[in-house]
Design an enzyme around this catalytic site. Structure first.
Site, PDB file in Angstrom:
ATOM      1  NE  ARG A 114      -8.265  36.016  24.673  1.00 55.29           N
ATOM      2  CZ  ARG A 114      -7.125  35.826  25.331  1.00 55.29           C
ATOM      3  NH1 ARG A 114      -6.901  36.409  26.470  1.00 55.29           N
ATOM      4  NH2 ARG A 114      -6.186  35.045  24.831  1.00 55.29           N
TER       5      ARG A 114
ATOM      6  CD  GLU B  62      -5.791  29.337  22.668  1.00 58.82           C
ATOM      7  OE1 GLU B  62      -5.798  28.204  23.172  1.00 58.82           O
ATOM      8  OE2 GLU B  62      -5.104  30.271  23.120  1.00 58.82           O
TER       9      GLU B  62
ATOM     10  CG  ASN C 243      -7.825  31.126  25.410  1.00 57.61           C
ATOM     11  OD1 ASN C 243      -6.806  30.445  25.499  1.00 57.61           O
ATOM     12  ND2 ASN C 243      -7.970  32.054  24.472  1.00 57.61           N
TER      13      ASN C 243
ATOM     14  CB  SER D  38      -5.195  36.879  31.036  1.00 53.01           C
ATOM     15  OG  SER D  38      -4.455  36.723  29.866  1.00 53.01           O
TER      16      SER D  38
ATOM     17  CE  LYS E 281      -3.677  25.649  21.815  1.00 49.87           C
ATOM     18  NZ  LYS E 281      -3.732  25.913  23.281  1.00 49.87           N
TER      19      LYS E 281
ATOM     20  CE  LYS F 115      -2.490  26.284  17.221  1.00 47.92           C
ATOM     21  NZ  LYS F 115      -3.683  27.044  17.586  1.00 47.92           N
TER      22      LYS F 115
ATOM     23  CD  GLU G 148      -4.889  26.306  26.534  1.00 49.86           C
ATOM     24  OE1 GLU G 148      -4.925  27.462  26.085  1.00 49.86           O
ATOM     25  OE2 GLU G 148      -5.417  25.337  25.972  1.00 49.86           O
ATOM     26  N   GLY G 149      -0.861  29.096  27.119  1.00 54.17           N
ATOM     27  CA  GLY G 149       0.020  30.107  27.697  1.00 54.17           C
ATOM     28  C   GLY G 149       1.078  30.645  26.744  1.00 54.17           C
TER      29      GLY G 149
ATOM     30  NE  ARG H 162      -3.946  37.951  22.469  1.00 54.89           N
ATOM     31  CZ  ARG H 162      -3.900  36.635  22.653  1.00 54.89           C
ATOM     32  NH1 ARG H 162      -3.033  36.100  23.488  1.00 54.89           N
ATOM     33  NH2 ARG H 162      -4.705  35.847  21.977  1.00 54.89           N
TER      34      ARG H 162
HETATM   35  P1  ADP Z   1      -1.804  29.131  23.436  1.00 55.19           P
HETATM   36  O1  ADP Z   1      -2.807  28.287  24.145  1.00 55.19           O
HETATM   37  O2  ADP Z   1      -0.399  28.831  23.797  1.00 55.19           O
HETATM   38  O3  ADP Z   1      -2.163  30.591  23.505  1.00 55.19           O
HETATM   39  P2  ADP Z   1      -2.533  29.339  20.623  1.00 55.19           P
HETATM   40  O4  ADP Z   1      -3.287  28.311  19.864  1.00 55.19           O
HETATM   41  O5  ADP Z   1      -3.296  30.564  20.962  1.00 55.19           O
HETATM   42  O6  ADP Z   1      -1.925  28.649  21.922  1.00 55.19           O
HETATM   43  O7  ADP Z   1      -1.232  29.708  19.813  1.00 55.19           O
HETATM   44  C1  ADP Z   1      -0.328  30.703  20.255  1.00 55.19           C
HETATM   45  C2  ADP Z   1      -0.113  31.754  19.169  1.00 55.19           C
HETATM   46  O8  ADP Z   1       0.370  31.144  17.987  1.00 55.19           O
HETATM   47  C3  ADP Z   1      -1.375  32.480  18.764  1.00 55.19           C
HETATM   48  O9  ADP Z   1      -1.621  33.583  19.615  1.00 55.19           O
HETATM   49  C4  ADP Z   1      -1.067  32.892  17.332  1.00 55.19           C
HETATM   50  O10 ADP Z   1      -0.310  34.090  17.306  1.00 55.19           O
HETATM   51  C5  ADP Z   1      -0.189  31.760  16.832  1.00 55.19           C
HETATM   52  N1  ADP Z   1      -1.022  30.755  16.128  1.00 55.19           N
HETATM   53  C6  ADP Z   1      -1.696  29.735  16.681  1.00 55.19           C
HETATM   54  N2  ADP Z   1      -2.370  29.031  15.761  1.00 55.19           N
HETATM   55  C7  ADP Z   1      -2.115  29.618  14.573  1.00 55.19           C
HETATM   56  C8  ADP Z   1      -2.528  29.344  13.220  1.00 55.19           C
HETATM   57  N3  ADP Z   1      -3.306  28.324  12.922  1.00 55.19           N
HETATM   58  N4  ADP Z   1      -2.050  30.173  12.264  1.00 55.19           N
HETATM   59  C9  ADP Z   1      -1.245  31.201  12.551  1.00 55.19           C
HETATM   60  N5  ADP Z   1      -0.823  31.510  13.801  1.00 55.19           N
HETATM   61  C10 ADP Z   1      -1.251  30.723  14.799  1.00 55.19           C
HETATM   62 MG    MG Z   2      -3.718  31.598  22.651  1.00 53.94          MG
END
Ligand code: ADP
Ligand code: MG
Length: 439
Positions: free
Chosen positions: A86, A102, A104, A109, A273, A333, A337-338, A415
């Site tokens: 995803r 990102e 996945n 899910s 990441k 970051k 994940e999660g 979402r």
């Molecule tokens: P995870 O693997 O924990 O899901 P993500 O990279 O998806 O990590 O980050 C979690 C959440 O943080 C994302 O769903 C988004 O809402 C927010 N986020 C992540 N990266 C960014 C970014 N570059 N700019 C703005 N919001 C972000």
């Molecule tokens: Mg995410």
């Protein structure tokens, strides 16, 4: 039991941008398979992060410990790659572009619940005689795209199970967390795999697999007396899922087995990441695409991403001091994940100023999505608030030996979360399930 949180009405989304993201799904699938196959690359890029991050280090250890089994399968052309990906995106208001949050590669899910939320939105638009809906030009039924992530994902898993090279028709094992809350998203998938492919699913934790799994002389996996053709991970992406060494032993057993793992440890690592950041560096993603056009398409989605491996490197030092000055423009970051792991604002600033173990982290440009009003329903109560949305496009991919049997864009998820919230996970409690309606 509580219902999954959802938004009452679909979220307006630009159609052309959505279609572009859909088009990228099959390209990302193929690239991530090739990255996962490039073991030297995975180890080179992830080793610096593994120095400071024991979870990444453990995954790399499992990968190393199982390399001879992988090599033997590649030689016999019985290796497989089953990916349910995803790719998550946000619209970036300043440029009107779509940027990838990102990709996945493990436990992607909500394919089933997003399909159900899409159906619910269709039902509401079809049947409601409420003026606020019937007179709203942004809510025309014909602009609601079909979404069948549920069956697309079921078909990938079912096909892989039915046509496995030495265990055709074996069961699927879904690796689950003990006490999983998001079980209904998973149960729908089990049901559809049974109905569409006649494949039975066993739900097992890593500890149960460690205690009750075994391999025969052909490396075929059995659990509780059943032959297993596919192992589908809906757990194992966070260190919290590894309570003792037993869970790591299960990982090694599964990786050694001939069963098709979705994902393998290599594919899980390819979704790190750190790898996302490295692929965005000049000339890197180009090594894994079939042609330059594909690389150009993927690059349109890449946000600014920076490695913090070498704080003495002048470019790295510059971006760190820039992010300390303007923390609102960045996200920091870790290799997790999660949801709920990223650092923003003052916490980001403090972490960068500490200068400690920064190699475990990547720095990312903050994406700035447009803000919309939405009615969010959680625990049976509704609230109308200012929100922003994240689009996820599923991809399914099956390679057996040299042959790519399946490579599809496989439905979507939106979402939506409060505009004031930094993080975004639904299961983590930040966001609600939503669906797009085109404009
Ligand atoms: P995870 O693997 O924990 O899901 P993500 O990279 O998806 O990590 O980050 C979690 C959440 O943080 C994302 O769903 C988004 O809402 C927010 N986020 C992540 N990266 C960014 C970014 N570059 N700019 C703005 N919001 C972000
Ligand atoms: Mg995410």
């Amino acid at each position: 039991m509580v219902h999954a949180p959802f938004s009452l009405l679909p979220m307006p989304y630009p159609k052309q941008t959505f279609l572009l993201a859909k088009q990228a799904a099959t390209v990302f699938n193929q690239v991530i398979d090739r990255v996962a196959e490039d073991e030297e690359y995975l180890h080179r890029v992830l080793s610096p992060a593994a120095q400071f991050d024991s979870f990444t280090a453990k995954l790399l250890d499992v990968h190393k410990a199982t390399s001879s089994e992988r090599a033997a399968r590649r030689k016999a052309q019985t290796d497989t790659c089953l990916a349910i990906t995803r790719s998550d995106y946000m619209l970036h208001s300043p440029t009107n572009g779509l940027l990838q949050v990102e990709l996945n590669t493990i436990a992607s899910s909500f394919g089933c619940l997003s399909t159900l939320v899409g159906r619910m939105h269709r039902h509401i638009l079809e049947f409601s005689d409420d003026d606020t809906i019937t007179t709203n030009k942004a809510l025309l039924l014909e602009n609601l795209p079909d979404n069948n992530a549920m069956d697309e994902i079921a078909d990938a898993l079912g096909t892989a199970a039915k046509h496995h090279h030495n265990t055709p028709g074996g069961v699927m094992v879904m690796v689950v967390q003990p006490g999983e809350r998001n079980a209904y998203d998973q149960r729908w998938l089990q049901l559809r795999i049974w109905q569409r492919h006649g494949v039975k699913t066993l739900r097992r934790s890593l500890a149960e697999i460690s205690a009750r799994g075994s391999l025969d002389s052909q490396q075929r996996l059995s659990i509780d007396g059943e032959l297993v053709s596919v192992v589908y991970f809906r757990a194992g992406y966070t260190p919290d899922d590894y309570f003792t060494e037993a869970e790591w032993e299960a990982r090694v057993l599964l990786e050694k087995s001939a069963a098709t793992c979705c994902p393998t440890v290599g594919l899980q690592l390819a979704g790190a990441k750190k790898i996302q950041q490295d692929l965005a560096a000049p000339g890197v993603v180009e090594k894994y695409t079939l042609n330059i056009k594909e690389a150009e398409l993927l690059r349109t989605f890449f946000a600014g991403l920076w490695s913090l491996d070498d704080v003495n490197d002048p470019t790295t030092a510059d971006i760190i001091s820039e992010a300390i000055k303007h923390p609102e423009g960045y996200v920091l970051k870790p290799q997790r994940e999660g949801g709920g792991n990223n650092l923003y604002g003052d916490a980001l600033k403090a972490r960068l100023e500490s200068k400690k173990d920064l190699g475990a982290l990547i720095l990312m440009q903050r994406i700035l999505p447009p803000i919309n009003k939405a009615i969010m329903v959680r625990n049976g109560e509704s609230h109308e608030i200012e929100t922003l949305s994240e689009l996820g496009i599923y991809g399914t991919y099956l390679r057996q030996g040299q042959e790519v049997v399946m490579n599809r864009d496989a439905g979507h998820l939106v979402r939506t979360k409060a505009a004031t919230s930094d993080e975004g996970g639904v299961a983590a409690g930040f966001a609600v399930l939503d669906s797009p309606i085109f404009y």
